[in-house]
Structure formats: C-alpha cells, structure tokens
Design a protein around this motif. Structure first.
Motif, PDB file in Angstrom:
ATOM      1  N   GLU A  23       0.831  -1.215   0.000  1.00 42.25           N
ATOM      2  CA  GLU A  23       0.000   0.000   0.000  1.00 42.25           C
ATOM      3  C   GLU A  23       0.862   1.260   0.000  1.00 42.25           C
ATOM      4  OE1 GLU A  23      -3.221   2.281   2.903  1.00 42.25           O
ATOM      5  OE2 GLU A  23      -2.546   0.274   3.404  1.00 42.25           O
ATOM      6  N   GLN A  24       1.888   1.281   0.841  1.00 41.75           N
ATOM      7  CA  GLN A  24       2.777   2.438   0.932  1.00 41.75           C
ATOM      8  C   GLN A  24       3.582   2.609  -0.351  1.00 41.75           C
ATOM      9  OE1 GLN A  24       4.632   0.693   4.379  1.00 41.75           O
ATOM     10  NE2 GLN A  24       3.978   2.411   5.671  1.00 41.75           N
ATOM     11  N   ALA A  25       4.076   1.492  -0.901  1.00 38.37           N
ATOM     12  CA  ALA A  25       4.884   1.559  -2.125  1.00 38.37           C
ATOM     13  C   ALA A  25       4.048   2.055  -3.298  1.00 38.37           C
ATOM     14  CB  ALA A  25       5.474   0.182  -2.435  1.00 38.37           C
ATOM     15  N   ALA A  26       2.817   1.580  -3.396  1.00 36.92           N
ATOM     16  CA  ALA A  26       1.935   2.019  -4.482  1.00 36.92           C
ATOM     17  C   ALA A  26       1.687   3.521  -4.382  1.00 36.92           C
ATOM     18  CB  ALA A  26       0.616   1.247  -4.435  1.00 36.92           C
ATOM     19  N   LYS A  27       1.436   3.989  -3.187  1.00 41.55           N
ATOM     20  CA  LYS A  27       1.204   5.426  -2.987  1.00 41.55           C
ATOM     21  C   LYS A  27       2.465   6.210  -3.351  1.00 41.55           C
ATOM     22  CE  LYS A  27      -1.477   6.857   0.266  1.00 41.55           C
ATOM     23  NZ  LYS A  27      -2.080   7.238   1.546  1.00 41.55           N
ATOM     24  N   TYR A  28       3.625   5.736  -2.961  1.00 44.52           N
ATOM     25  CA  TYR A  28       4.897   6.392  -3.247  1.00 44.52           C
ATOM     26  C   TYR A  28       5.125   6.516  -4.758  1.00 44.52           C
ATOM     27  CZ  TYR A  28       9.943   7.323  -2.869  1.00 44.52           C
ATOM     28  OH  TYR A  28      11.191   7.882  -2.950  1.00 44.52           O
ATOM     29  N   LEU A  29       4.731   5.467  -5.499  1.00 51.49           N
ATOM     30  CA  LEU A  29       4.906   5.460  -6.955  1.00 51.49           C
ATOM     31  C   LEU A  29       3.764   6.136  -7.700  1.00 51.49           C
ATOM     32  CD1 LEU A  29       6.167   1.794  -7.455  1.00 51.49           C
ATOM     33  CD2 LEU A  29       7.535   3.889  -7.555  1.00 51.49           C
ATOM     34  N   GLY A  30       2.674   6.416  -7.009  1.00 46.70           N
ATOM     35  CA  GLY A  30       1.515   7.016  -7.658  1.00 46.70           C
ATOM     36  C   GLY A  30       0.712   5.995  -8.457  1.00 46.70           C
ATOM     37  N   LEU A  31       0.726   4.762  -8.008  1.00 47.04           N
ATOM     38  CA  LEU A  31       0.020   3.677  -8.676  1.00 47.04           C
ATOM     39  C   LEU A  31      -1.047   3.101  -7.759  1.00 47.04           C
ATOM     40  CD1 LEU A  31       3.083   1.681 -10.077  1.00 47.04           C
ATOM     41  CD2 LEU A  31       1.592   3.228 -11.357  1.00 47.04           C
ATOM     42  N   PRO A  46       9.248  -2.673  -9.899  1.00 47.91           N
ATOM     43  CA  PRO A  46      10.427  -2.602  -9.028  1.00 47.91           C
ATOM     44  C   PRO A  46      10.705  -3.925  -8.321  1.00 47.91           C
ATOM     45  CG  PRO A  46       8.564  -1.475  -8.018  1.00 47.91           C
ATOM     46  CD  PRO A  46       8.136  -1.879  -9.387  1.00 47.91           C
ATOM     47  N   ARG A  47      11.959  -4.075  -7.892  1.00 44.85           N
ATOM     48  CA  ARG A  47      12.333  -5.245  -7.084  1.00 44.85           C
ATOM     49  C   ARG A  47      11.536  -5.225  -5.796  1.00 44.85           C
ATOM     50  NH1 ARG A  47      18.597  -6.009  -6.292  1.00 44.85           N
ATOM     51  NH2 ARG A  47      18.106  -4.559  -4.644  1.00 44.85           N
ATOM     52  N   TYR A  48      11.351  -6.398  -5.204  1.00 37.94           N
ATOM     53  CA  TYR A  48      10.610  -6.481  -3.951  1.00 37.94           C
ATOM     54  C   TYR A  48      11.175  -7.579  -3.065  1.00 37.94           C
ATOM     55  CZ  TYR A  48       8.147 -10.295  -6.372  1.00 37.94           C
ATOM     56  OH  TYR A  48       7.835 -11.433  -7.062  1.00 37.94           O
ATOM     57  N   LEU A  49      10.794  -7.524  -1.810  1.00 34.73           N
ATOM     58  CA  LEU A  49      11.178  -8.541  -0.830  1.00 34.73           C
ATOM     59  C   LEU A  49       9.969  -9.420  -0.584  1.00 34.73           C
ATOM     60  CD1 LEU A  49      12.656  -6.105   1.821  1.00 34.73           C
ATOM     61  CD2 LEU A  49      13.991  -7.538   0.291  1.00 34.73           C
ATOM     62  N   ALA A  60      14.916   2.544  -1.652  1.00 28.98           N
ATOM     63  CA  ALA A  60      16.017   2.577  -2.619  1.00 28.98           C
ATOM     64  C   ALA A  60      15.627   1.876  -3.920  1.00 28.98           C
ATOM     65  CB  ALA A  60      17.266   1.924  -2.021  1.00 28.98           C
ATOM     66  N   ASP A  61      14.951   0.727  -3.825  1.00 25.24           N
ATOM     67  CA  ASP A  61      14.527   0.017  -5.031  1.00 25.24           C
ATOM     68  C   ASP A  61      13.448   0.789  -5.786  1.00 25.24           C
ATOM     69  OD1 ASP A  61      16.294  -2.109  -4.777  1.00 25.24           O
ATOM     70  OD2 ASP A  61      14.888  -3.312  -3.607  1.00 25.24           O
ATOM     71  N   LEU A  62      12.546   1.436  -5.068  1.00 21.71           N
ATOM     72  CA  LEU A  62      11.509   2.237  -5.722  1.00 21.71           C
ATOM     73  C   LEU A  62      12.133   3.433  -6.428  1.00 21.71           C
ATOM     74  CD1 LEU A  62       8.681   2.157  -3.025  1.00 21.71           C
ATOM     75  CD2 LEU A  62       8.939   0.713  -5.052  1.00 21.71           C
ATOM     76  N   ASP A  63      13.093   4.078  -5.772  1.00 19.59           N
ATOM     77  CA  ASP A  63      13.766   5.217  -6.398  1.00 19.59           C
ATOM     78  C   ASP A  63      14.541   4.785  -7.643  1.00 19.59           C
ATOM     79  OD1 ASP A  63      12.764   7.005  -4.528  1.00 19.59           O
ATOM     80  OD2 ASP A  63      14.551   6.936  -3.266  1.00 19.59           O
ATOM     81  N   ALA A  68      15.000   4.590 -13.564  1.00 20.52           N
ATOM     82  CA  ALA A  68      15.105   3.773 -14.785  1.00 20.52           C
ATOM     83  C   ALA A  68      13.912   3.994 -15.713  1.00 20.52           C
ATOM     84  CB  ALA A  68      15.210   2.300 -14.407  1.00 20.52           C
ATOM     85  N   SER A  69      12.833   4.561 -15.190  1.00 18.07           N
ATOM     86  CA  SER A  69      11.617   4.773 -15.989  1.00 18.07           C
ATOM     87  C   SER A  69      11.589   6.130 -16.682  1.00 18.07           C
ATOM     88  CB  SER A  69      10.379   4.638 -15.095  1.00 18.07           C
ATOM     89  OG  SER A  69      10.318   3.348 -14.540  1.00 18.07           O
ATOM     90  N   ILE A  70      12.612   6.942 -16.480  1.00 11.92           N
ATOM     91  CA  ILE A  70      12.657   8.269 -17.107  1.00 11.92           C
ATOM     92  C   ILE A  70      12.834   8.110 -18.609  1.00 11.92           C
ATOM     93  CG2 ILE A  70      14.002  10.398 -17.330  1.00 11.92           C
ATOM     94  CD1 ILE A  70      14.661  10.120 -14.335  1.00 11.92           C
ATOM     95  N   VAL A  71      11.997   8.788 -19.352  1.00  9.30           N
ATOM     96  CA  VAL A  71      12.067   8.757 -20.813  1.00  9.30           C
ATOM     97  C   VAL A  71      12.584  10.114 -21.283  1.00  9.30           C
ATOM     98  CG1 VAL A  71      10.741   8.549 -22.951  1.00  9.30           C
ATOM     99  CG2 VAL A  71      10.130   7.165 -20.948  1.00  9.30           C
ATOM    100  N   GLU A  72      13.681  10.085 -22.015  1.00 10.78           N
ATOM    101  CA  GLU A  72      14.236  11.316 -22.565  1.00 10.78           C
ATOM    102  C   GLU A  72      13.498  11.677 -23.850  1.00 10.78           C
ATOM    103  OE1 GLU A  72      16.426  13.350 -21.336  1.00 10.78           O
ATOM    104  OE2 GLU A  72      17.155  12.132 -19.669  1.00 10.78           O
ATOM    105  N   THR A  73      13.182  12.935 -24.011  1.00 11.15           N
ATOM    106  CA  THR A  73      12.559  13.433 -25.233  1.00 11.15           C
ATOM    107  C   THR A  73      13.582  14.254 -26.007  1.00 11.15           C
ATOM    108  OG1 THR A  73      11.800  15.476 -24.198  1.00 11.15           O
ATOM    109  CG2 THR A  73      10.330  13.566 -24.064  1.00 11.15           C
ATOM    110  N   LYS A  74      13.246  14.606 -27.211  1.00 11.69           N
ATOM    111  CA  LYS A  74      14.149  15.438 -27.999  1.00 11.69           C
ATOM    112  C   LYS A  74      14.418  16.743 -27.272  1.00 11.69           C
ATOM    113  CE  LYS A  74      12.685  13.709 -32.488  1.00 11.69           C
ATOM    114  NZ  LYS A  74      12.016  14.056 -33.759  1.00 11.69           N
ATOM    115  N   ASP A  75      13.374  17.339 -26.705  1.00 13.61           N
ATOM    116  CA  ASP A  75      13.546  18.620 -26.002  1.00 13.61           C
ATOM    117  C   ASP A  75      14.416  18.485 -24.764  1.00 13.61           C
ATOM    118  OD1 ASP A  75      11.960  19.885 -27.879  1.00 13.61           O
ATOM    119  OD2 ASP A  75      10.129  19.704 -26.687  1.00 13.61           O
ATOM    120  N   SER A  76      14.234  17.414 -24.002  1.00 13.95           N
ATOM    121  CA  SER A  76      15.038  17.269 -22.772  1.00 13.95           C
ATOM    122  C   SER A  76      16.494  17.007 -23.103  1.00 13.95           C
ATOM    123  CB  SER A  76      14.475  16.170 -21.883  1.00 13.95           C
ATOM    124  OG  SER A  76      14.633  14.898 -22.480  1.00 13.95           O
ATOM    125  N   ARG A  77      16.766  16.285 -24.188  1.00 12.45           N
ATOM    126  CA  ARG A  77      18.158  16.021 -24.576  1.00 12.45           C
ATOM    127  C   ARG A  77      18.834  17.303 -25.043  1.00 12.45           C
ATOM    128  NH1 ARG A  77      15.934  11.017 -26.621  1.00 12.45           N
ATOM    129  NH2 ARG A  77      15.562  12.049 -28.605  1.00 12.45           N
TER     130      ARG A  77
END
Length: 82
Positions: A23-31, A46-49, A60-63, A68-77
C-alpha cells in the motif's frame, strides 16, 4: 538496522525504516495497489522482498525503478546538451 515504532503501536510491531508495505509503495509510486500487484505477477516493476507470503519494497529500489523509468525526449536532450 534502524527500526522505528509507529505512534500508538505495540513495542514489538517495528518495521525497518526503508521497508514499505505494498500500500505504501503504491502510494509512493503514484500507482494503484492492484497495478503494482499485477506488475509483480507479470515479473515487471520494481524489485521487492518476499518474506513468507508478505511482500515489501525498499525506498532505494523504488527510487531506482523511478530513475530507470525516465524517458528522454528530444527537447530534454537538447536542454542537457546546451
């Protein structure tokens, strides 16, 4: 390992500081919890125990998953290159 006792909790009800329940992890991720559970069943997300039948995530695993989920766009590059 650092532990903390939640206010009003029994002294033996301690959790490691960075361990989160689903429940806490889902809230942290916005899922939704169900989305996180589905991802886990599909071998994604994410990895889990797994301790017995209980599932936990570390901050740390959620972060790491978020980074790793960041998507670069042409503008951000272009902004990084400038």
């Amino acid at each position: 390992m650092k532990t903390k006792v939640q206010p009003g909790a029994e002294p033996d009800a301690v959790e490691p500081l960075d361990r989160m329940k689903v429940e806490q992890a889902a809230k942290y991720l916005g899922l939704a919890e169900q989305t996180l559970s589905n991802m886990r069943i599909q071998g994604r997300g994410p990895r889990y125990l797994k301790l017995g039948s209980r599932v936990f995530y570390t901050r740390a695993d959620l972060d790491q998953y978020l980074r790793a989920s960041i998507v670069e766009t042409k503008d951000s590059r272009q902004k990084v290159a400038a």
